[in-house]
Motif scaffolding. Structure first.
Motif, PDB file in Angstrom:
ATOM      1  N   LYS A  81     -31.308  33.283  42.054  1.00  0.00           N
ATOM      2  CA  LYS A  81     -30.752  34.441  41.339  1.00  0.00           C
ATOM      3  C   LYS A  81     -31.871  35.275  40.740  1.00  0.00           C
ATOM      4  O   LYS A  81     -31.829  36.508  40.768  1.00  0.00           O
ATOM      5  CB  LYS A  81     -29.793  33.979  40.252  1.00  0.00           C
ATOM      6  CG  LYS A  81     -28.442  33.551  40.771  1.00  0.00           C
ATOM      7  CD  LYS A  81     -27.509  33.164  39.635  1.00  0.00           C
ATOM      8  CE  LYS A  81     -26.139  32.773  40.151  1.00  0.00           C
ATOM      9  NZ  LYS A  81     -25.227  32.401  39.045  1.00  0.00           N
ATOM     10  N   SER A  82     -32.874  34.619  40.196  1.00  0.00           N
ATOM     11  CA  SER A  82     -34.004  35.327  39.620  1.00  0.00           C
ATOM     12  C   SER A  82     -34.758  36.118  40.694  1.00  0.00           C
ATOM     13  O   SER A  82     -35.106  37.286  40.498  1.00  0.00           O
ATOM     14  CB  SER A  82     -34.942  34.334  38.947  1.00  0.00           C
ATOM     15  OG  SER A  82     -36.109  34.962  38.514  1.00  0.00           O
ATOM     16  N   ARG A  84     -33.552  37.162  43.500  1.00  0.00           N
ATOM     17  CA  ARG A  84     -32.692  38.252  43.951  1.00  0.00           C
ATOM     18  C   ARG A  84     -32.761  39.430  42.991  1.00  0.00           C
ATOM     19  O   ARG A  84     -32.849  40.585  43.421  1.00  0.00           O
ATOM     20  CB  ARG A  84     -31.256  37.767  44.089  1.00  0.00           C
ATOM     21  CG  ARG A  84     -30.330  38.858  44.545  1.00  0.00           C
ATOM     22  CD  ARG A  84     -28.929  38.375  44.718  1.00  0.00           C
ATOM     23  NE  ARG A  84     -28.099  39.500  45.137  1.00  0.00           N
ATOM     24  CZ  ARG A  84     -26.810  39.535  44.983  1.00  0.00           C
ATOM     25  NH1 ARG A  84     -26.176  38.522  44.453  1.00  0.00           N
ATOM     26  NH2 ARG A  84     -26.121  40.578  45.378  1.00  0.00           N
ATOM     27  N   ALA A  85     -32.710  39.152  41.690  1.00  0.00           N
ATOM     28  CA  ALA A  85     -32.784  40.223  40.698  1.00  0.00           C
ATOM     29  C   ALA A  85     -34.109  40.979  40.828  1.00  0.00           C
ATOM     30  O   ALA A  85     -34.147  42.217  40.750  1.00  0.00           O
ATOM     31  CB  ALA A  85     -32.622  39.658  39.298  1.00  0.00           C
ATOM     32  N   GLN A  86     -35.180  40.233  41.055  1.00  0.00           N
ATOM     33  CA  GLN A  86     -36.487  40.857  41.207  1.00  0.00           C
ATOM     34  C   GLN A  86     -36.524  41.742  42.454  1.00  0.00           C
ATOM     35  O   GLN A  86     -37.036  42.863  42.423  1.00  0.00           O
ATOM     36  CB  GLN A  86     -37.565  39.779  41.282  1.00  0.00           C
ATOM     37  CG  GLN A  86     -38.969  40.292  41.161  1.00  0.00           C
ATOM     38  CD  GLN A  86     -39.970  39.158  41.074  1.00  0.00           C
ATOM     39  OE1 GLN A  86     -39.684  38.036  41.486  1.00  0.00           O
ATOM     40  NE2 GLN A  86     -41.146  39.459  40.564  1.00  0.00           N
ATOM     41  N   GLU A  88     -33.948  43.152  43.890  1.00  0.00           N
ATOM     42  CA  GLU A  88     -33.087  44.317  43.656  1.00  0.00           C
ATOM     43  C   GLU A  88     -33.823  45.369  42.837  1.00  0.00           C
ATOM     44  O   GLU A  88     -33.672  46.571  43.088  1.00  0.00           O
ATOM     45  CB  GLU A  88     -31.799  43.890  42.963  1.00  0.00           C
ATOM     46  CG  GLU A  88     -30.829  43.172  43.888  1.00  0.00           C
ATOM     47  CD  GLU A  88     -29.591  42.651  43.180  1.00  0.00           C
ATOM     48  OE1 GLU A  88     -29.556  42.650  41.916  1.00  0.00           O
ATOM     49  OE2 GLU A  88     -28.651  42.252  43.883  1.00  0.00           O
ATOM     50  N   MET A  89     -34.633  44.943  41.869  1.00  0.00           N
ATOM     51  CA  MET A  89     -35.423  45.899  41.094  1.00  0.00           C
ATOM     52  C   MET A  89     -36.439  46.601  41.985  1.00  0.00           C
ATOM     53  O   MET A  89     -36.655  47.812  41.863  1.00  0.00           O
ATOM     54  CB  MET A  89     -36.145  45.204  39.933  1.00  0.00           C
ATOM     55  CG  MET A  89     -35.243  44.838  38.783  1.00  0.00           C
ATOM     56  SD  MET A  89     -36.075  44.301  37.279  1.00  0.00           S
ATOM     57  CE  MET A  89     -37.373  43.265  37.840  1.00  0.00           C
TER      58      MET A  89
END
Length: 106
Positions: A81-82, A84-86, A88-89
């Motif tokens: 999840k981490s 993925r968030a990175q 996406e940013m």
């Protein structure tokens, strides 16, 4: 000419399924050794897994290996999840830069 369909006793099926579920052997290997098609044995195994899952209580106590695997999988989910968030940013930033360059080109 009619087709002949083999039938297997419940004991035979249970023994074949036990090789897979209880002894950890591969379906392909067991199917070859007991003389049935992989798909047939796979269906037997799937059915037995469903029966076993239905018979266990949802709040049953986990064994140490199951608990360790659960902890490992939860940590893996957090990590993914981490990541993925990175990503996406980074994608969002790349879109903004592309928009900025597109406006600048006009």
């Amino acid at each position: 000419m009619g087709s002949t369909r083999r039938s297997f006793t419940d004991e035979y099926k249970k023994a074949a399924v036990a090789f897979v579920l209880d002894e950890g052997r591969q379906i392909k290997e067991v199917a070859r050794n007991v003389g049935v098609h992989e798909m047939t044995l796979g269906k037997w195994v799937k059915k037995e897994r469903e029966i076993r899952e239905a018979s266990t209580e949802p709040d049953a106590v986990l064994s140490e290996s199951e608990r360790a695997e659960l902890i490992r999988l939860r940590n893996e989910v957090k990590t993914l999840k981490s990541e993925r968030a990175q990503l996406e940013m980074q994608v969002s930033f790349a879109k903004k830069v592309a928009t900025w360059f597109a406006k600048d080109q006009q």
